[in-house]
Design a protein around this motif. Structure first.
Motif, PDB file in Angstrom:
ATOM      1  N   TYR A 166       0.939  -1.254   0.137  1.00  0.00           N
ATOM      2  CA  TYR A 166      -0.011  -0.094  -0.141  1.00  0.00           C
ATOM      3  C   TYR A 166       0.702   1.338   0.013  1.00  0.00           C
ATOM      4  CZ  TYR A 166      -3.445  -3.620   1.172  1.00  0.00           C
ATOM      5  OH  TYR A 166      -4.194  -4.528   1.042  1.00  0.00           O
ATOM      6  N   THR A 167       2.081   1.199   0.333  1.00  0.00           N
ATOM      7  CA  THR A 167       2.909   2.414   0.322  1.00  0.00           C
ATOM      8  C   THR A 167       4.269   1.609   0.443  1.00  0.00           C
ATOM      9  OG1 THR A 167       4.046   4.085   1.619  1.00  0.00           O
ATOM     10  CG2 THR A 167       2.806   2.577   3.061  1.00  0.00           C
ATOM     11  N   ARG A 168       5.165   2.372  -0.563  1.00  0.00           N
ATOM     12  CA  ARG A 168       6.598   2.042  -0.683  1.00  0.00           C
ATOM     13  C   ARG A 168       7.570   2.497   0.683  1.00  0.00           C
ATOM     14  NH1 ARG A 168       5.772   4.809  -5.978  1.00  0.00           N
ATOM     15  NH2 ARG A 168       7.493   6.332  -5.142  1.00  0.00           N
ATOM     16  N   THR A 233       2.378   1.403  -6.680  1.00  0.00           N
ATOM     17  CA  THR A 233       2.270   1.666  -5.362  1.00  0.00           C
ATOM     18  C   THR A 233       2.599   2.994  -5.005  1.00  0.00           C
ATOM     19  OG1 THR A 233       3.455  -0.463  -5.039  1.00  0.00           O
ATOM     20  CG2 THR A 233       3.271   0.645  -3.229  1.00  0.00           C
ATOM     21  N   SER A 234       1.706   3.503  -4.065  1.00  0.00           N
ATOM     22  CA  SER A 234       2.142   4.840  -3.446  1.00  0.00           C
ATOM     23  C   SER A 234       3.110   5.266  -3.042  1.00  0.00           C
ATOM     24  CB  SER A 234       0.865   5.086  -2.482  1.00  0.00           C
ATOM     25  OG  SER A 234       1.087   6.371  -1.838  1.00  0.00           O
ATOM     26  N   ARG A 239      -2.248   3.449   0.284  1.00  0.00           N
ATOM     27  CA  ARG A 239      -3.730   3.448  -0.733  1.00  0.00           C
ATOM     28  C   ARG A 239      -3.658   2.336  -1.514  1.00  0.00           C
ATOM     29  NH1 ARG A 239      -2.309   4.061  -5.695  1.00  0.00           N
ATOM     30  NH2 ARG A 239      -0.842   5.918  -6.122  1.00  0.00           N
ATOM     31  N   ARG A 242      -2.322   0.453  -7.675  1.00  0.00           N
ATOM     32  CA  ARG A 242      -2.791   0.838  -9.185  1.00  0.00           C
ATOM     33  C   ARG A 242      -2.859  -0.596 -10.022  1.00  0.00           C
ATOM     34  NH1 ARG A 242       1.226   4.605  -8.533  1.00  0.00           N
ATOM     35  NH2 ARG A 242       0.609   6.552  -8.039  1.00  0.00           N
TER      36      ARG A 242
END
Length: 243
Positions: A166-168, A233-234, A239, A242
């Motif tokens: 969800y996040t790097r 990835t955000s 989030r 994609r």
């Protein structure tokens, strides 16, 4: 930081300054708590001291375990290669004293909160909740990455599971939440709260634009599969991925 510098020079290993980062904040919280005895609300003093110490000690333990058995950090090797004279004195100026100043600056909300005379408000408890969410992202993200890297089959692969889906940077996002949460706990301190705003702003800049996210992403850019991971990835705020 001066004690850490002396130990690092003796061991010829400047990467241990990273271990002292969390300890520095813990020391500030404990000293501020002792200095504010009889001045600030006891409950708020205990709250901000415990939260800061838990965060600092967890980070210290994590970095110490991660660096065990490794040589010098390439970041410090590159920095010290630019030393115009003594490498140790250059490290003292550019690493230890600078980080000591940053610890003092970033910890301003922790110091200010110790002198607030009123009991913790709803804003302070909202800050505590934000701190807890940040610690969750930081601790869980670090643990997930450590388990991933411990598996030989994952060597050379990109971590894209758990929070990293969800996040790097779940650990950096967690740090961001921790310091905005601690700032909210200090917001009842009046004028000191306005001055303390520099703390989460500086920490946010370091994480998003400074020595955090950009530095790590430059290091990771050449790894196979990282471009595809980054595309879906955000880069910071969690989030759904994609695609």
């Amino acid at each position: 930081m001066l004690v850490t510098f002396a130990v690092a020079v003796r061991r010829r290993l400047h990467r241990i300054v990273d271990v002292a980062w969390g300890l520095g904040f813990t020391a500030v919280a404990l000293v501020s708590c002792a200095a504010s005895a009889g001045e600030g609300d006891t409950g708020r003093r205990v709250l901000v001291t415990v939260l800061t110490s838990v965060w600092g000690l967890r980070l210290t333990g994590h970095i110490a375990r991660r660096g065990r058995g490794h040589g010098e950090d390439p970041r410090y090797e590159a920095l010290l290669a630019k030393a115009p004279g003594s490498r140790d004195l250059y490290a003292l100026r550019m690493v230890y004293l600078l980080q000591g100043a940053l610890v003092w600056l970033v910890s301003l909300p922790v110091q200010a909160a110790q002198y607030v005379r009123t009991e913790p408000s709803g804003l302070a408890w909202a800050g505590t909740a934000l701190w807890a969410a940040g610690l969750f992202f930081e601790a869980v993200g670090d643990a997930q990455l450590a388990r991933f890297k411990a598996e030989p089959a994952n060597r050379g692969l990109i971590m894209d599971r758990g929070l990293w889906r969800y996040t790097r940077h779940p650990n950096y996002f967690g740090d961001f939440c921790v310091w905005w949460g601690l700032y909210l706990i200090a917001c009842d301190s009046g004028a000191a709260a306005a001055v303390s705003l520099v703390s989460p702003v500086v920490m946010s800049f370091l994480l998003i634009r400074g020595s955090g996210k950009p530095l790590l992403e430059r290091h990771m850019a050449g790894r196979p599969g990282y471009a595809r991971y980054a595309a879906r990835t955000s880069g910071f705020l969690p989030r759904p991925p994609r695609g």
